[in-house]
Design an enzyme around this catalytic site. Structure first.
Site, PDB file in Angstrom:
ATOM      1  N   LYS A 210     -10.074   2.183  13.868  1.00  0.00           N
ATOM      2  CA  LYS A 210     -10.736   1.040  13.087  1.00  0.00           C
ATOM      3  C   LYS A 210     -10.602  -0.059  13.631  1.00  0.00           C
ATOM      4  CE  LYS A 210     -10.621   0.609   8.714  1.00  0.00           C
ATOM      5  NZ  LYS A 210     -10.715   0.167   7.360  1.00  0.00           N
TER       6      LYS A 210
ATOM      7  N   GLU B  85     -11.883   0.600  -3.691  1.00  0.00           N
ATOM      8  CA  GLU B  85     -10.570   0.792  -2.594  1.00  0.00           C
ATOM      9  C   GLU B  85      -9.718  -0.112  -3.327  1.00  0.00           C
ATOM     10  OE1 GLU B  85     -11.845  -0.666   1.120  1.00  0.00           O
ATOM     11  OE2 GLU B  85     -13.887   0.430   1.049  1.00  0.00           O
TER      12      GLU B  85
ATOM     13  N   GLU C 203      -6.264   5.655  10.461  1.00  0.00           N
ATOM     14  CA  GLU C 203      -7.471   5.852  11.279  1.00  0.00           C
ATOM     15  C   GLU C 203      -7.135   4.973  12.420  1.00  0.00           C
ATOM     16  OE1 GLU C 203     -11.288   5.633   8.824  1.00  0.00           O
ATOM     17  OE2 GLU C 203      -9.874   4.903   7.537  1.00  0.00           O
TER      18      GLU C 203
ATOM     19  N   GLU D   8      -5.005  -2.795   9.751  1.00  0.00           N
ATOM     20  CA  GLU D   8      -6.299  -1.884   9.505  1.00  0.00           C
ATOM     21  C   GLU D   8      -5.923  -0.150   9.725  1.00  0.00           C
ATOM     22  OE1 GLU D   8      -9.356  -2.010   8.075  1.00  0.00           O
ATOM     23  OE2 GLU D   8      -8.624  -4.003   7.034  1.00  0.00           O
TER      24      GLU D   8
END
Length: 484
Positions: free
Chosen positions: A316, A263, A313, A324
Site C-alpha cells: 500500500k 471502512e 498489505e 497504511e
C-alpha cells in the site's frame, strides 16, 4: 441495502451480530505475497464473517467466494470511472464480466458494486467530480439491463471529509461547500434507486493529524468528556461523525437514506498511536458498541459496517503515513495479531489462516564485521527500504527500539524476504550476510518476518509456488551492482 434506514420497520434478532449478514471486512490485495484466495475464504468462513468488501473484481477471489453465501461488495477502481462513466457499452461489459458471470456460473452472492473508492478526496483535486455520477448511472443501468438490478445495488464509498460541521457539533453537519452540488446529485441518485450511502470513518486519522485531539474520544470506553450538542451527548467520535453525516442528509431532504460504514478500523504499526493495544481496544469497543444494536443518538438501531481491514498489505502507498500497511486484524500471513471477539465464533477468538507455507528459516542481516560508517551502508539501506517495507522502524513503532545495526538488518531482511530469499537479494556489498539464526529481539513486539511462499494462479500454479524466477534474479543482480 444497509439496515440504518429509519422506516424499515424490521426488527433484527441478533446476539453479537447486527442486522444484515453479520460483521463485514475489507479484503485488500496490495500485498507482495498475498495468501491464496481459497485460504482467505476458509479463514473468513471459520471466523463467521458473512460480508466482504473488495476494491476490485479479481476473478480468482470471486471464484473462491462462490457457493459460500458470503455477501460480496465488488469494486470499480477510480481509474476505471472515466471508462464506465463515458460509455454505456463499457459499463455493460464490466457488469457482464465481473458481476453477472459470477452470479450465474459460480453462485457468488454479490450484493453491491462500489463505484470508485473515495473519489472526492481533496487530494484528488476534483479529478473524479464530474465522472462519478455518470459512472454510477451507467453501472445501475447495466445492472438493470442484466436483470439483476433488484439484487445488486450501486454505491460510492466516500471519505468522511465530504461533509463537515459549521459549528463543531453534529447538528452543524452539511456537505462541503466546494462539492455540495455533485454530492447532492449523487445522494438524490442513491435515494431514487434505493441504494445506500457508504462512508469511511477513521477516528485514528483524526488523532494522527491533530496532536491536540482528545485520545479517549477516539475509543468507546466512555472515558472521554462528552460532547453536548443541544442536549444530546456524544461519548465517542464515531457516533458524532456518523450523526454529522445524518444531519447533512436530513438538511438536504434525505434523512431516511440508509448508511453503510464502508471502512472503520485501527492500524497496529507505523506510528506511535498505531499499536496492538490501541487497535484491540478500538476494534473490540466497536464490536461491543455495534453489537448492542443501539446505534447513534440520531440513528438508533443496528449499524451496517465493514472493518478495515482483514490482512496487512505491504505494498500500500505510505503517502498518508507508514501506518497504511498495518490495518489488518491479521498479519500478512493470516496469523492473529491480538485477541478480538467478533461475536461470530463459539470460542470468541479469531481463527488464523491454516496450511500457510513459508520460505526457509533464514534471514539477511548486517555482517558482524561490517562497520556502521561503511560508505555502502546508507545507500544499501535506502535501496532496501525503498523497494521493501521498513514501516515498522522509527519512533513509536514495533521495532522502534532497535539499535543502528538492528535497523540495518531489518531493512536488509525486508528486501530479502520480499524477493523470496534469493541469495542475490542479500548481496549488499560487503555489509550483508544470510543467517539461520533468528534476529528477532527477545523482548517486545518487533519481528523479523519470514515471507510466505508466493502464489501464482495466473502463472499456471494454482497453489503455493516456490520457484525462483530467473528474470528476477537477473534484474536484482543488475540493480544491486549499481550501488557498488
Amino acid at each position: 441495502m444497509g439496515c440504518t434506514r429509519l422506516n424499515t420497520g424490521i426488527l433484527c434478532l441478533f446476539t453479537m451480530l447486527w442486522c444484515g449478514n453479520g460483521i463485514g471486512v475489507n479484503w485488500g490485495t496490495q500485498a507482495s505475497h498475498p495468501l491464496p484466495p481459497d485460504t482467505v475464504v476458509r479463514m473468513l468462513r471459520e471466523n463467521g464473517i458473512q460480508k466482504v468488501k473488495l476494491f476490485d473484481a479479481d476473478y480468482s477471489i470471486l471464484k473462491a467466494l462462490g457457493k459460500t453465501g458470503i455477501e460480496v461488495m465488488v469494486g470499480i477502481p477510480n481509474d476505471m470511472l472515466a471508462s464506465v462513466g463515458g460509455s454505456m457499452k463499457a459499463a455493460e461489459k464490466w457488469v457482464a464480466k465481473n458481476v453477472s458471470e459470477h452470479i450465474s456460473s459460480n453462485n457468488v452472492n454479490i450484493r453491491y458494486v462500489a463505484v470508485g473508492n473515495e473519489p472526492f478526496l481533496e487530494t484528488y483535486n476534483g479529478s473524479y467530480l464530474q465522472i462519478t455520477l455518470p459512472a454510477l448511472n451507467n453501472i445501475q443501468s447495466a445492472l438493470i439491463k442484466a436483470g439483476i438490478g433488484s439484487q445488486v445495488k450501486v454505491t460510492v464509498p466516500l471519505n468522511a471529509d465530504v461533509y463537515a460541521s459549521s459549528n463543531g457539533y453534529p447538528s452543524g453537519g452539511d456537505f462541503r461547500p466546494d462539492i455540495s452540488d455533485p454530492m447532492l446529485k449523487i445522494v438524490k441518485f442513491l435515494n431514487d434507486v434505493n441504494s445506500p450511502f457508504t462512508v469511511n470513518i477513521y477516528p485514528f486519522i483524526s488523532l494522527y493529524i491533530d496532536s491536540n485531539f482528545p485520545v479517549e474520544y477516539a475509543f468507546f470506553d466512555g472515558n472521554a468528556s462528552p460532547l453536548n450538542d443541544g442536549g444530546t451527548s456524544y461519548y465517542n467520535m464515531f457516533d458524532a461523525n456518523l450523526d454529522t453525516l445524518t444531519h447533512a442528509l436530513q438538511k438536504n431532504g434525505f434523512g431516511n437514506l440508509s448508511i453503510i460504514v464502508g471502512e472503520i478500523g485501527w492500524p497496529t504499526d507505523g506510528d506511535r498511536n498505531a499499536n496492538i493495544e490501541y487497535a484491540r481496544r478500538f476494534n473490540q469497543g466497536l464490536m461491543t458498541h455495534i453489537s448492542g444494536g443501539k446505534g447513534t443518538p440520531l440513528r438508533p438501531g443496528p449499524i451496517d459496517a465493514y472493518l478495515f481491514s482483514l490482512i496487512d498489505e505491504d505494498e500500500k502507498s505510505i503517502d498518508p503515513g507508514n501506518f497504511e500497511r498495518h490495518w489488518g486484524i491479521f498479519y500478512y500471513d493470516g496469523q492473529v495479531k491480538y485477541p478480538l471477539n467478533l461475536g461470530t465464533t463459539n470460542s470468541g477468538a479469531l481463527v488464523p489462516a491454516k496450511d500457510v507455507h513459508y520460505l526457509g528459516k533464514k534471514w539477511c542481516v548486517m555482517k558482524p564485521t561490517a562497520r556502521l560508517d561503511d560508505p555502502q551502508v546508507q545507500p544499501s539501506v535506502s535501496y532496501a527500504c525503498g523497494l521493501a517495507d521498513c514501516t515498522s522502524l522509527g519512533y513509536g513503532t514495533s521495532c522502534g527500539n532497535l539499535d543502528a545495526r538492528g535497523n540495518i538488518s531489518y531493512a536488509f531482511n525486508s528486501y530479502f524476504q520480499k524477493n523470496n530469499q534469493l541469495e542475490v537479494a542479500c548481496k549488499f556489498p560487503n555489509v550483508s550476510m544470510i543467517t539461520e539464526t533468528d534476529p528477532t529481539p527477545a523482548v517486545g513486539n518487533c519481528k523479523f518476518p519470514i515471507m510466505i511462499q508466493p502464489y501464482h494462479e495466473s502463472a499456471g500454479c494454482r497453489f503455493w509456488c516456490g520457484q525462483k524466477p530467473l528474470a528476477l534474479v537477473s534484474v536484482l543482480v543488475i540493480i544491486l551492482l549499481t550501488i557498488l
